[in-house]
Design an enzyme around this catalytic site. Sequence first.
Site, PDB file in Angstrom:
ATOM      1  CD  GLU A  51      -0.720  -1.467   3.193  1.00  0.00           C
ATOM      2  OE1 GLU A  51      -0.711  -0.649   2.241  1.00  0.00           O
ATOM      3  OE2 GLU A  51      -1.769  -1.803   3.784  1.00  0.00           O
ATOM      4  CG  ASP A  66      -5.998   1.929   8.346  1.00  0.00           C
ATOM      5  OD1 ASP A  66      -6.066   1.143   9.302  1.00  0.00           O
ATOM      6  OD2 ASP A  66      -6.783   1.892   7.388  1.00  0.00           O
ATOM      7  CD  GLU A  94      -7.325  -5.858   5.035  1.00  0.00           C
ATOM      8  OE1 GLU A  94      -8.392  -6.395   4.696  1.00  0.00           O
ATOM      9  OE2 GLU A  94      -7.008  -4.705   4.677  1.00  0.00           O
TER      10      GLU A  94
END
Length: 791
Positions: free
Chosen positions: A562, A481, A558
């Site tokens: 972002e 991430d 996911e």
Amino acid sequence: MRKPIDSMKESRRNDPADRSSWALINRSMLPVKLVSAVLVQFVVLVIGSSVLAGEASAIPSIGRVGTGSYARVAPTGARRPPETIYAVDTLCPPFPTNQWWSSVLWTPLSDAHYPHPLAVRAERTGLRVFYPGPQIIVTSRSILASMPGGSEDLTIGHSHIRSFDEARVETYSDWFVTVRFGDFKTGMSLTYGHGSPFVYAQYRGGTARIVFARKPEIWAGSPAEHAVAITVNGKHYALFGPRGSKWIAVDDSTWVNLASESPVFSLALLPEKSEKAFALFSRYAHSRVIGTEVRWQYDPATSSVVTTFNYKTVEYEGSSPGTLFALYPHQWKNTDVKILPYEYASVRGTMKLAEGQSFTTRMTFPGVLPVLPATPSWNRTIVDRYLEEDCTKTRGTTGDTYWEGKWLGRQATLAALATENGNRAVQQKVLRQIQQRLEDWFTAAEEGGRLKSSRLFYYDGRWGTLIGYPAAYGSDTELNDHHFHYGYFLRAAAEIVRYDPSWADASRWGGLLQMMIDDIACRRRGDSHFPFLRCFDVYAGHSWASGHARFADGNNQESSSEAMNAWCALILLGEATYDTALRDLGVYLYTSELYAINEYWFDVSSENRPRSFDKPVVGIIWGGKADYATWFSPRPEAIHGINWLPFHGGALYLGLYPEYVHRNYEALVAHKGGPNWDQWADLIWMYRALDDPQDALRQFSAAAGGFQPESGNSKTNTYCWIHSLLDMGRVDRSVTADHPLYAVFRRGEHRTYVAFNLRTVPVTVHFSDGTQITVPPGSRIAIQRVTKRSP
């Protein structure tokens, strides 16, 4: 959320502080009046390099870049990624984590990974190969195209080695990888990649050994020849040994290639059972792909991104130059390469076959804005009240890199909205907050000179990555991430640089900014400190979130939105600092990911998913499946909303297809049994406003300010977004501009044209329908409303 991995021994690396290119953001395009200042700063850097080296040696745990600094050793109590990296000894850091094949690096024998149309897995007996296309399963929440357990379809092994303890990465390129089983004297190296129907093998001390899940059916060629076509488990494959070789059956399910010389082998997945297809693949059977390279170019005149995918091949056994490759929907819908009459099924939709040494795609960049502009329906008093309310909610203690990042992104949006509302006091207050917070994170030492234990970044030379502490969701041990977390930091920095470009200069904070950018999206191949485009899969067209990809379904992502937040930040930073290469990198990543989102997360055309899957959105894309789910909540608001947040001026791409916005929203209402929102009501209203701002305003007004915004959002942003779209209308994707910071809206017969200028000279923006507007210099905005009837 993801399992940690044991750690291991450190390898020596050069200190990234020694790279002068990190110490500045490219200012070669600066106006003349700033050149002298830049030259002075450059001289200071050169003269001061020995001083910086002295400081670094005096405090070896800290590396300095301009005013900023980072840790060279992990802070006390910090967790790190594993020490064992499964790569051959000749392959040096940095290593490309967050790719579709990354599990090969993280474990002795890999998990399944998905170079569509194939799925592969490194096992003790060799590389297992499976074609999921004909066996896609649809449930109420998932589309499953995973590699099953067992031995299907077949395994590529070695004639003299029945079991391997490990497989290691031998080499890689932009979307291909070579994995070595065994050692350099006795073993095999297998090469495969995204979109390729081939697996290439090179043998040492033996030849190809193929183990089928069951006895294969032979329908073309012959085992007495080097090339033979078979069907196993209902799938069609071709086996190509070197010329002059032949195949012998050890038993009903095991074949060995007998070759006296040149022990090469190629496996091909055939799209159909036909002599014609077998002949086509025979021509390219031993044209081995030894390198792949992506090139991109942003063309402002047409607001398009042209991406070229190049293959480097070596021809063995008289094969034709070039190769065969299968294109994903986001590629074949936007290319002029000749498509052959062959297709494969995949979890992403139909893949179409082409041939050659390269292909090119052209995609439209829709523009981004730093913020939506103030419009007549903004009640300035109400906006000021919301600003005061939102800004009193200051973040006390520092959070981890994700939640701190979300707060920084929230504050950056508030600062921009305060500017639009003419509230300079709030703007300055919030800018000071985010600047102080960023500078704290970009400083690794306490006042006494000792290394901090938190609120800092550490460079890990074993992997070649920048890790922020406190970490979150495996961003330290699994390198997950980073583009999500750091994207918020970068967008906050972009808001500062809008008004103070010198903040990103070499002598100040530009070096740390560049390190953060390079960690998630280094544009230089062969960089000695960071891998090329760590988080981005150039062939799949989107990012991956997991650093290790150690899942049966491959890697996953996911929150695609972002990722878009990060790429928008690169565009804004590049434009504000005159770094056109950084800006163009951001435009490329933003545009590519946008097209992938619309095809795979949203499927706006309703063409890529099985008809029996009735959901208009998936929350998570995997290598081997697509899930109507999230990592953190089963609520439908979260499943839909996780691919919307955060809302800001770079999020208008969500409204490019208002008809899809309507379908997505109505499905959410149906799932809930009405507009009864248990969470994230503000995000739902903002998404709704992209199609029906009047209904969004009705729901917002009914809440009377009593709602709790999503933690990265604010009441101010919700109010302003809805009212701006109420005045301007829907996003109009039919009109583009020759400047990156633009948007066009349509309400009835009226079009509204918006453009920002972050540079120090006026900019005239030309729109594709003939409209043009001139924007004053210095982070200024221009808006023009025109009444135009559709042709």
